[in-house]
Motif scaffolding. Sequence first.
Motif, PDB file in Angstrom:
ATOM      1  N   MET A   1       0.948  -1.270  -0.068  1.00 39.71           N
ATOM      2  CA  MET A   1      -0.067  -0.118  -0.053  1.00 39.71           C
ATOM      3  C   MET A   1       0.961   1.447  -0.222  1.00 39.71           C
ATOM      4  SD  MET A   1      -2.739   1.118   2.788  1.00 39.71           S
ATOM      5  CE  MET A   1      -3.153   2.802   2.824  1.00 39.71           C
ATOM      6  N   THR A   2       0.361   2.224  -0.660  1.00 39.59           N
ATOM      7  CA  THR A   2       1.066   3.436  -0.816  1.00 39.59           C
ATOM      8  C   THR A   2       0.630   4.379   0.301  1.00 39.59           C
ATOM      9  OG1 THR A   2       1.829   5.165  -2.057  1.00 39.59           O
ATOM     10  CG2 THR A   2      -0.240   4.435  -2.547  1.00 39.59           C
ATOM     11  N   GLY A   3       1.414   5.231   0.866  1.00 37.08           N
ATOM     12  CA  GLY A   3       0.890   6.363   1.881  1.00 37.08           C
ATOM     13  C   GLY A   3       0.647   7.542   1.124  1.00 37.08           C
ATOM     14  N   GLN A   4       0.772   7.687  -0.203  1.00 38.30           N
ATOM     15  CA  GLN A   4       0.649   8.949  -0.945  1.00 38.30           C
ATOM     16  C   GLN A   4      -0.935   9.107  -1.210  1.00 38.30           C
ATOM     17  OE1 GLN A   4       2.538   8.968  -4.860  1.00 38.30           O
ATOM     18  NE2 GLN A   4       1.988  11.016  -5.338  1.00 38.30           N
ATOM     19  N   THR A   5      -1.216  10.372  -0.940  1.00 43.13           N
ATOM     20  CA  THR A   5      -2.825  10.659  -1.124  1.00 43.13           C
ATOM     21  C   THR A   5      -2.925  10.417  -2.639  1.00 43.13           C
ATOM     22  OG1 THR A   5      -2.600  12.310   0.796  1.00 43.13           O
ATOM     23  CG2 THR A   5      -4.443  12.588  -0.946  1.00 43.13           C
ATOM     24  N   THR A   6      -4.357   9.827  -2.625  1.00 44.43           N
ATOM     25  CA  THR A   6      -4.899   9.719  -4.061  1.00 44.43           C
ATOM     26  C   THR A   6      -6.165  10.052  -4.278  1.00 44.43           C
ATOM     27  OG1 THR A   6      -3.323   7.878  -4.612  1.00 44.43           O
ATOM     28  CG2 THR A   6      -5.082   8.031  -6.060  1.00 44.43           C
ATOM     29  N   TYR A   7      -6.535  10.780  -5.491  1.00 48.17           N
ATOM     30  CA  TYR A   7      -7.916  11.362  -5.436  1.00 48.17           C
ATOM     31  C   TYR A   7      -8.609  10.146  -6.040  1.00 48.17           C
ATOM     32  CZ  TYR A   7     -12.214  13.170  -7.583  1.00 48.17           C
ATOM     33  OH  TYR A   7     -13.448  13.497  -7.820  1.00 48.17           O
ATOM     34  N   ALA A   8      -9.931   9.949  -5.422  1.00 47.85           N
ATOM     35  CA  ALA A   8     -10.712   8.979  -5.929  1.00 47.85           C
ATOM     36  C   ALA A   8     -12.309   9.425  -5.823  1.00 47.85           C
ATOM     37  CB  ALA A   8     -10.580   7.736  -5.000  1.00 47.85           C
ATOM     38  N   ASP A   9     -12.989   9.098  -6.717  1.00 44.37           N
ATOM     39  CA  ASP A   9     -14.605   9.422  -6.643  1.00 44.37           C
ATOM     40  C   ASP A   9     -15.461   8.273  -5.916  1.00 44.37           C
ATOM     41  OD1 ASP A   9     -15.155   9.922 -10.149  1.00 44.37           O
ATOM     42  OD2 ASP A   9     -14.752   8.134  -9.103  1.00 44.37           O
TER      43      ASP A   9
ATOM     44  N   ARG B   1     -16.763  -9.020  13.679  1.00 39.75           N
ATOM     45  CA  ARG B   1     -17.872  -7.869  13.171  1.00 39.75           C
ATOM     46  C   ARG B   1     -17.304  -6.413  13.167  1.00 39.75           C
ATOM     47  NH1 ARG B   1     -23.581  -9.498  11.559  1.00 39.75           N
ATOM     48  NH2 ARG B   1     -22.527 -10.460   9.931  1.00 39.75           N
ATOM     49  N   ASP B   2     -16.779  -6.379  14.356  1.00 43.11           N
ATOM     50  CA  ASP B   2     -16.212  -5.006  14.647  1.00 43.11           C
ATOM     51  C   ASP B   2     -14.978  -4.482  13.917  1.00 43.11           C
ATOM     52  OD1 ASP B   2     -18.539  -4.396  16.125  1.00 43.11           O
ATOM     53  OD2 ASP B   2     -17.599  -4.961  17.898  1.00 43.11           O
ATOM     54  N   GLY B   3     -14.142  -5.444  13.264  1.00 42.36           N
ATOM     55  CA  GLY B   3     -13.095  -5.369  12.570  1.00 42.36           C
ATOM     56  C   GLY B   3     -13.260  -4.847  11.504  1.00 42.36           C
ATOM     57  N   PHE B   4     -14.122  -5.019  10.626  1.00 40.88           N
ATOM     58  CA  PHE B   4     -14.052  -4.834   9.154  1.00 40.88           C
ATOM     59  C   PHE B   4     -14.000  -3.190   9.050  1.00 40.88           C
ATOM     60  CE2 PHE B   4     -15.948  -9.082   9.265  1.00 40.88           C
ATOM     61  CZ  PHE B   4     -15.784  -9.555   8.164  1.00 40.88           C
ATOM     62  N   GLU B   5     -14.691  -2.172   9.353  1.00 37.14           N
ATOM     63  CA  GLU B   5     -14.361  -0.897   9.309  1.00 37.14           C
ATOM     64  C   GLU B   5     -12.956  -0.389   9.691  1.00 37.14           C
ATOM     65  OE1 GLU B   5     -16.387   3.358  10.273  1.00 37.14           O
ATOM     66  OE2 GLU B   5     -17.391   1.660  10.896  1.00 37.14           O
ATOM     67  N   PRO B   6     -12.559  -0.750  10.823  1.00 44.66           N
ATOM     68  CA  PRO B   6     -10.909  -0.315  11.033  1.00 44.66           C
ATOM     69  C   PRO B   6      -9.831  -1.145   9.961  1.00 44.66           C
ATOM     70  CG  PRO B   6     -11.940  -0.867  13.048  1.00 44.66           C
ATOM     71  CD  PRO B   6     -12.989  -1.465  11.932  1.00 44.66           C
ATOM     72  N   ALA B   7     -10.158  -2.303   9.541  1.00 43.02           N
ATOM     73  CA  ALA B   7      -9.185  -2.817   8.551  1.00 43.02           C
ATOM     74  C   ALA B   7      -9.455  -2.181   7.293  1.00 43.02           C
ATOM     75  CB  ALA B   7      -9.639  -4.280   8.226  1.00 43.02           C
ATOM     76  N   LEU B   8     -10.763  -1.819   6.769  1.00 41.03           N
ATOM     77  CA  LEU B   8     -10.645  -0.966   5.545  1.00 41.03           C
ATOM     78  C   LEU B   8     -10.065   0.344   5.620  1.00 41.03           C
ATOM     79  CD1 LEU B   8     -12.149  -0.614   2.712  1.00 41.03           C
ATOM     80  CD2 LEU B   8     -14.024   0.086   3.911  1.00 41.03           C
ATOM     81  N   LEU B   9     -10.245   0.981   6.866  1.00 42.25           N
ATOM     82  CA  LEU B   9      -9.637   2.375   7.009  1.00 42.25           C
ATOM     83  C   LEU B   9      -8.136   2.239   7.047  1.00 42.25           C
ATOM     84  CD1 LEU B   9     -12.180   3.912   9.776  1.00 42.25           C
ATOM     85  CD2 LEU B   9     -11.767   4.648   7.386  1.00 42.25           C
ATOM     86  N   ARG B  10      -7.499   1.355   7.469  1.00 44.13           N
ATOM     87  CA  ARG B  10      -6.067   1.274   7.406  1.00 44.13           C
ATOM     88  C   ARG B  10      -5.705   1.255   5.935  1.00 44.13           C
ATOM     89  NH1 ARG B  10      -6.975  -2.350  12.024  1.00 44.13           N
ATOM     90  NH2 ARG B  10      -7.098  -4.117  10.325  1.00 44.13           N
ATOM     91  N   LEU B  11      -6.412   0.391   5.242  1.00 43.20           N
ATOM     92  CA  LEU B  11      -6.166   0.518   3.768  1.00 43.20           C
ATOM     93  C   LEU B  11      -6.280   1.677   3.117  1.00 43.20           C
ATOM     94  CD1 LEU B  11      -4.778  -1.941   2.083  1.00 43.20           C
ATOM     95  CD2 LEU B  11      -7.159  -2.411   1.451  1.00 43.20           C
ATOM     96  N   ILE B  12      -7.352   2.293   3.175  1.00 44.59           N
ATOM     97  CA  ILE B  12      -7.862   3.342   1.931  1.00 44.59           C
ATOM     98  C   ILE B  12      -7.696   4.825   2.750  1.00 44.59           C
ATOM     99  CG2 ILE B  12      -9.332   1.542   1.067  1.00 44.59           C
ATOM    100  CD1 ILE B  12     -11.745   3.289   2.307  1.00 44.59           C
TER     101      ILE B  12
END
Length: 303
Positions: free
Chosen positions: A1-9, A45-56
């Motif tokens: 994963m890159t730490g660089q900010t990327t625009y997405a719609d 079930r409580d771990g999905f949102e944090p996992a997604l946020l770590r990635l995106i």
Amino acid sequence: MTGQTTYADWIAVDWGTTHLRAWAMVGGQPKAEATSADGMGTLDRDGFEPALLRLIEPWLGGTKIRVVACGMVGARQGWVEAPYVSVPAQPSQLGPVPAPCQDPRLDVLVVPGLSQSEPADVMRGEETQIAGFLAQMPDFDGVLCLPGTHAKWARISAEEVVSFQTCMTGEMFQLLADQSVLRHSVSGKDMDAEAFAEAVDDTISKPERLAQRLFSLRAQNVLHGLGAAQARGRLSGYLIGAELAATKPYWLGQDVAIAGSPALAAAYEAALKQQGVVPRVFDAGPLTRAGLARVYAALTENA
């Protein structure tokens, strides 16, 4: 994963049992990709949102962004259960289910899987691959084979999945090759093509002998020095041959397409050609992302 900010719609997500993959999307085009080992099987079930946020996180701004996700994230043990939709159904029009989010920047929608009552069958994730395939082949009328851990054979007409059939061929191969007595005889990655072809024909003509043929690989290795590449080729051929015997009503006399990883698709292509079927072959790699883009486009059009 890159730490660089990327625009997405919007953000496309393929969430399986063992891995999480996401793409920052502008329209139908990916601008960045990120992956992690935070598969459904490692999370409560409580771990999905944090996992997604770590990635995106690098793709998020200060406003709400839509995330369209498919795969095991919608299973009963996933972030939110996305109930199966019965066939016949159009994969790009399945009506994603909203997932509960604490972060106000997230609007997460999960694509449902498909189900079939008789004979009983389900798929979750493959329906999005099929949507991606149909984005390339909207007029396809025939059977699509998606080889993998649980191979799917889907009968498609008018952009709908009419019926489908699942075979556990890939999982059986891994279990037999890695955990059964055959692991001593099929070690390595090399696979003899001639042994594979002979085994395919043998099992299609005599599928009732499969269990005996499997143990014979061990016996031939012990008594006659059968090499690992030959034994591995035969193991693959016996199992794919049994799958073709079981799915014959799907591929016989049909327009057949295969979408899978290059090596696995090539094995199924070779096996089908032995039976007089010349399938069209597609790389499954881009299909899930393309299918998610199709679902997103449908949501935008219907908004």
